[in-house]
Design an enzyme around this catalytic site. Structure first.
Site, short mmCIF file in Angstrom:
data_model
loop_
_atom_site.label_atom_id
_atom_site.label_comp_id
_atom_site.label_asym_id
_atom_site.label_seq_id
_atom_site.Cartn_x
_atom_site.Cartn_y
_atom_site.Cartn_z
N MET A 41 7.18 -4.51 -8.00
CA MET A 41 6.52 -3.54 -7.19
C MET A 41 5.00 -3.89 -6.90
O MET A 41 4.48 -4.83 -7.71
CB MET A 41 6.65 -1.95 -7.37
N HIS A 42 4.38 -3.66 -5.88
CA HIS A 42 2.99 -3.58 -5.87
C HIS A 42 2.45 -5.04 -5.21
O HIS A 42 1.41 -5.15 -4.83
CB HIS A 42 2.41 -3.18 -7.00
N ASP A 200 11.84 -1.62 -8.71
CA ASP A 200 12.64 -1.77 -9.91
C ASP A 200 12.83 -0.54 -10.61
O ASP A 200 14.01 -0.25 -11.26
CB ASP A 200 11.76 -3.14 -10.89
#
Length: 339
Positions: A41-42, A200
């Protein structure tokens, strides 16, 4: 650059294609019906008007955005951020990365046509669909989590437009099908569906059965995550903990190492709502002892292999005669002792 963490998104796609080829090499490819993703992520992936990657992706564990994070939390204000996004800013989030590029690489910022997350880059390459799911998008600090849309206020703060951001989907929704040229390369049908997928840890929540009220999972790895399920949406301004929507909506919340909230819409009809308890010290201590245990096991196994190699080379066997070695054997019966 200490604290920086970058990868080339094109490498992800190249290796994913190779992995899919290997995975399907010994099966009936006509049976492949869909492809989906669970991704880190991110991370910030930016493309230009020609769909070319502008710069290496800035990953979730990149620490360069301290100044931007302080600006968001202190000048914009944590309370305001929480109102806009149900989150506060952390260095790993995507919005601070966008601000960093805007300040430090204005020529790259000016080229941005599309902003996406790592797994969504794969979806775009496979299908041409410019998309994201709610779980991943909620970790960007650009999404109005409560209303499931992009936050106009956060877009204004970061200097981006909604046209530069992907269309949002539920995690289980079909976003497109394989591009003809990709289908040919993979040896799959053009009708293979591409599914939005999830961040995830949101996907892991379902995989570990952290579904419904009052359930928990702990993930200790490159980062640490604690999920605790609850049934109601709300924002704890003091700790940036975000519970979910009502049980009528399948949703997921989580927080990385006590530092980030996320939300994912998922295909089951139970509420998933990971809510972080502030026990970072517990997590760090747990990681430390698990690490120590793994190191001890590794050293023991390495020593046993070395002893067997010595035996094969010299004919020397584990000692069973002298009192010192006998003492070691009594305390560790499986030990291999050589005087």
């Amino acid at each position: 650059h200490p604290g920086w963490s970058e990868q080339n998104p094109e490498d992800w796609f190249t290796q994913s294609v190779e992995g899919i080829k290997e995975l399907t090499s010994e099966c009936d490819k006509s049976q492949v019906a869909g492809i989906s993703f669970g991704g880190q992520m991110h991370g910030l992936v930016i493309l230009d008007k020609d769909d070319q990657v502008i710069r290496p992706a800035i990953l979730w564990n990149d620490g360069r955005t301290t100044e931007e994070t302080d600006y968001l939390n202190n000048e914009i204000g944590k309370e305001t951020l929480s109102k806009y996004t149900a989150n506060i800013a952390f260095t790993g989030f995507t919005a601070p990365k966008i601000l960093w590029v805007k300040k430090n690489e204005p020529e790259n910022f000016a080229k941005i046509t599309k902003i996406m997350l790592p797994k969504d880059y794969l979806a775009y390459c496979l299908s041409g669909s410019f998309c994201s799911d709610y779980s991943d998008a909620s970790g960007m600090l650009l999404m109005d989590v409560e209303h499931k849309c992009w936050s106009k206020e956060m877009m204004d703060i970061c200097g981006v437009t909604e046209e530069q951001l992907p269309k949002l989907y539920e995690s289980y929704e079909v976003v497109g099908t394989l591009k003809p040229e990709v289908a040919d390369e993979l040896g799959l049908s053009e009708n293979v569906k591409i599914i939005a997928g999830a961040g995830d840890n949101a996907a892991a929540a379902v995989g570990t059965g952290t579904v419904g009220d009052g359930r928990c999972n702990i993930s200790l790895g490159t980062s640490g995550t604690i999920f605790i399920s609850s049934a109601n949406f709300g924002v704890d301004m003091a700790s940036a903990v975000t519970p979910p929507y009502s049980a009528a909506e399948p949703v997921c919340r989580s927080r990385y190492s006590g530092s980030a909230n996320r939300r994912a819409a998922l295909p089951n009809r139970e509420t998933i709502c990971p809510r972080t308890i502030k026990i970072k010290v517990f997590m760090e201590t747990s990681c430390f002892f698990i690490y120590r245990l793994l190191v001890c096991i590794y050293i023991q196994k390495k020593a046993e292999r070395s002893a067997r190699e010595i035996q094969s080379l010299t004919g020397v066997h584990s000692c069973t005669s002298c009192s010192a070695c006998a003492s070691v054997k009594r305390s560790s019966p499986s030990a291999w002792v050589i005087c």
